[in-house]
Design a protein around this motif. Structure first.
Motif, mmCIF file in Angstrom:
data_model
loop_
_atom_site.group_PDB
_atom_site.id
_atom_site.type_symbol
_atom_site.label_atom_id
_atom_site.label_comp_id
_atom_site.label_asym_id
_atom_site.label_seq_id
_atom_site.Cartn_x
_atom_site.Cartn_y
_atom_site.Cartn_z
ATOM 1 N N ARG A 229 -28.171 -18.772 -15.778
ATOM 2 C CA ARG A 229 -28.110 -17.775 -16.849
ATOM 3 C C ARG A 229 -28.349 -16.397 -16.234
ATOM 4 O O ARG A 229 -29.197 -16.239 -15.368
ATOM 5 C CB ARG A 229 -29.174 -18.105 -17.898
ATOM 6 N N ASP A 230 -27.563 -15.406 -16.642
ATOM 7 C CA ASP A 230 -27.560 -14.085 -16.008
ATOM 8 C C ASP A 230 -28.950 -13.446 -16.059
ATOM 9 O O ASP A 230 -29.379 -12.905 -17.081
ATOM 10 C CB ASP A 230 -26.530 -13.184 -16.700
ATOM 11 N N ILE A 231 -29.647 -13.523 -14.929
ATOM 12 C CA ILE A 231 -31.025 -13.049 -14.866
ATOM 13 C C ILE A 231 -31.109 -11.530 -14.843
ATOM 14 O O ILE A 231 -32.177 -10.944 -15.080
ATOM 15 C CB ILE A 231 -31.734 -13.659 -13.634
ATOM 16 N N ALA A 232 -29.977 -10.847 -14.599
ATOM 17 C CA ALA A 232 -29.970 -9.384 -14.655
ATOM 18 C C ALA A 232 -30.002 -8.881 -16.090
ATOM 19 O O ALA A 232 -30.344 -7.714 -16.329
ATOM 20 C CB ALA A 232 -28.725 -8.842 -13.938
ATOM 21 N N ARG A 233 -29.656 -9.746 -17.025
ATOM 22 C CA ARG A 233 -29.640 -9.399 -18.451
ATOM 23 C C ARG A 233 -30.404 -10.475 -19.213
ATOM 24 O O ARG A 233 -29.818 -11.275 -19.947
ATOM 25 C CB ARG A 233 -28.206 -9.269 -18.958
ATOM 26 N N PRO A 234 -31.726 -10.515 -19.066
ATOM 27 C CA PRO A 234 -32.518 -11.629 -19.591
ATOM 28 C C PRO A 234 -32.890 -11.513 -21.064
ATOM 29 O O PRO A 234 -33.459 -12.458 -21.615
ATOM 30 C CB PRO A 234 -33.777 -11.579 -18.725
ATOM 31 N N ALA A 235 -32.598 -10.383 -21.713
ATOM 32 C CA ALA A 235 -33.064 -10.187 -23.089
ATOM 33 C C ALA A 235 -32.660 -11.328 -24.030
ATOM 34 O O ALA A 235 -33.468 -11.754 -24.868
ATOM 35 C CB ALA A 235 -32.565 -8.843 -23.627
ATOM 36 N N PRO A 236 -31.429 -11.867 -23.938
ATOM 37 C CA PRO A 236 -31.076 -12.951 -24.870
ATOM 38 C C PRO A 236 -31.782 -14.272 -24.595
ATOM 39 O O PRO A 236 -31.753 -15.172 -25.436
ATOM 40 C CB PRO A 236 -29.557 -13.105 -24.663
ATOM 41 N N MET A 237 -32.420 -14.402 -23.447
ATOM 42 C CA MET A 237 -33.051 -15.667 -23.093
ATOM 43 C C MET A 237 -34.396 -15.823 -23.795
ATOM 44 O O MET A 237 -35.194 -14.886 -23.847
ATOM 45 C CB MET A 237 -33.242 -15.763 -21.574
ATOM 46 N N SER A 238 -34.641 -17.003 -24.308
ATOM 47 C CA SER A 238 -35.934 -17.293 -24.920
ATOM 48 C C SER A 238 -36.979 -17.508 -23.827
ATOM 49 O O SER A 238 -36.651 -17.716 -22.651
ATOM 50 C CB SER A 238 -35.838 -18.541 -25.786
ATOM 51 N N ASP A 239 -38.252 -17.488 -24.220
ATOM 52 C CA ASP A 239 -39.310 -17.785 -23.266
ATOM 53 C C ASP A 239 -39.126 -19.184 -22.681
ATOM 54 O O ASP A 239 -39.328 -19.391 -21.479
ATOM 55 C CB ASP A 239 -40.682 -17.693 -23.949
ATOM 56 N N GLU A 240 -38.736 -20.136 -23.515
ATOM 57 C CA GLU A 240 -38.559 -21.505 -23.036
ATOM 58 C C GLU A 240 -37.419 -21.582 -22.023
ATOM 59 O O GLU A 240 -37.511 -22.305 -21.020
ATOM 60 C CB GLU A 240 -38.290 -22.453 -24.197
ATOM 61 N N GLN A 241 -36.350 -20.843 -22.243
ATOM 62 C CA GLN A 241 -35.265 -20.834 -21.270
ATOM 63 C C GLN A 241 -35.731 -20.275 -19.929
ATOM 64 O O GLN A 241 -35.371 -20.808 -18.874
ATOM 65 C CB GLN A 241 -34.081 -20.016 -21.794
ATOM 66 N N LEU A 242 -36.526 -19.227 -19.946
ATOM 67 C CA LEU A 242 -37.053 -18.678 -18.698
ATOM 68 C C LEU A 242 -37.960 -19.680 -17.994
ATOM 69 O O LEU A 242 -37.931 -19.806 -16.763
ATOM 70 C CB LEU A 242 -37.811 -17.376 -18.970
ATOM 71 N N ARG A 243 -38.767 -20.396 -18.766
ATOM 72 C CA ARG A 243 -39.638 -21.419 -18.165
ATOM 73 C C ARG A 243 -38.797 -22.532 -17.524
ATOM 74 O O ARG A 243 -39.085 -22.984 -16.403
ATOM 75 C CB ARG A 243 -40.572 -22.004 -19.221
ATOM 76 N N GLN A 244 -37.782 -22.984 -18.241
ATOM 77 C CA GLN A 244 -36.944 -24.056 -17.708
ATOM 78 C C GLN A 244 -36.163 -23.592 -16.482
ATOM 79 O O GLN A 244 -36.031 -24.335 -15.498
ATOM 80 C CB GLN A 244 -35.984 -24.561 -18.793
#
Length: 291
Positions: A229-244
């Protein structure tokens, strides 16, 4: 390809995801050895739902599956009827017919691509499979059907954080989408290339290197590539997605920089303690294991 990693359970405890990582493996035939997520599975950090339409390969998977694995005979593609071309080489069986003209460039592949049977199969779209509730990591090895799988799973893949797929630089099947089309689709779905897990080269016939018809020189053939997932644009990612994503990056690919970036973002959101970066750095300095 397997990797030695730090104890993933310690990193899991630091990240505190809400659930085990959900892995979906389309084309789970174990012909190439352990799956990239094998260490994560062995440590009890993920659940695997696999799909394999070849009966012999499916039986082998089911015979050794653990409580965290479940394998089904579905052929995953675009939901239409197709013909399964069963090849002499199990790893070359495909919904697409082998391309004789391209295969002639790689003499070692010609006997493996011999079609022994043609079987009608009803395929299923990833989005329509009731057996899949969530996807964190999608692994694809479907011999030319990658684009059909990705396009048929856009809804469920919206929650995924990583895709590990085989891509072809030289297409070995008739009508096979090459690497550029796979890359375009994944970018449209919000992913970015992260790493090559394996690059395969093939010797152009009639050259044979030291008697090995499978040993390549410079000609690119295929690769296993990982998108995240595009880590340069993380705003749409949920906290759980970042953890995973952090857990997958650490445990499966040894991408400690990507894992750390996810932790930094979680700290900035106050979703992890302010000391989390330091705690992760401390874990990186501990002796490595394969757990």
């Amino acid at each position: 390809m397997t990797h030695a990693r730090l104890d993933g359970r310690a990193v899991r405890d630091l990240l505190a995801p809400q659930r085990a990582t959900e892995v979906v493996d389309v084309g789970a035939n174990p012909i190439d050895g352990p799956a990239p997520y094998a260490a994560m599975l062995a440590a009890g950090l993920c659940r695997v739902t696999g799909f394999e339409p070849q009966a012999d390969a499916l039986a082998a998977l089911q015979a050794r599956q653990t409580p965290n694995e479940h394998y089904l005979p579905h052929a995953v593609a675009d939901g239409a009827m197709h013909t399964l071309h069963v090849c002499r080489g199990s790893g070359m069986t495909s919904l697409l017919a082998p391309d004789a003209a391209t295969l002639a460039l790689f003499a070692g592949l010609v006997p493996l691509a011999e079609v022994l049977a043609r079987e009608p199969v009803q395929t299923h779209r990833l989005d329509e499979l009731a057996e899949i509730d969530a996807i964190d990591l999608l692994k694809l090895d479907v011999q030319g059907s990658e684009l059909m799988v990705l396009q048929g799973g856009r809804t469920k893949l919206a929650q995924a954080v990583a895709v590990h797929t085989e891509v072809s630089f030289v297409t070995l099947y008739q009508g096979q989408p090459p690497f550029g089309e796979i890359d375009r689709e994944l970018r449209r779905q919000g992913f970015m290339p992260h790493c090559f897990d394996q690059i395969k080269q093939g010797p152009i016939a009639p050259c044979v290197v030291e008697g090995d018809q499978g040993r390549g020189l410079r000609q690119l053939l295929e690769a296993d590539i990982v998108y995240v997932r595009d880590i340069a644009r993380p705003a749409p990612m949920s906290d759980e997605q970042l953890r995973q994503l952090a857990l997958i990056a650490h445990c499966v690919y040894g991408s400690f920089d990507l894992a750390l970036r996810c932790i930094v973002l979680l700290e900035a959101r106050h979703a992890m303690a302010a000391s989390s970066q330091q705690r992760y750095a401390a874990l990186l300095n501990t002796p490595r294991s394969t757990g």
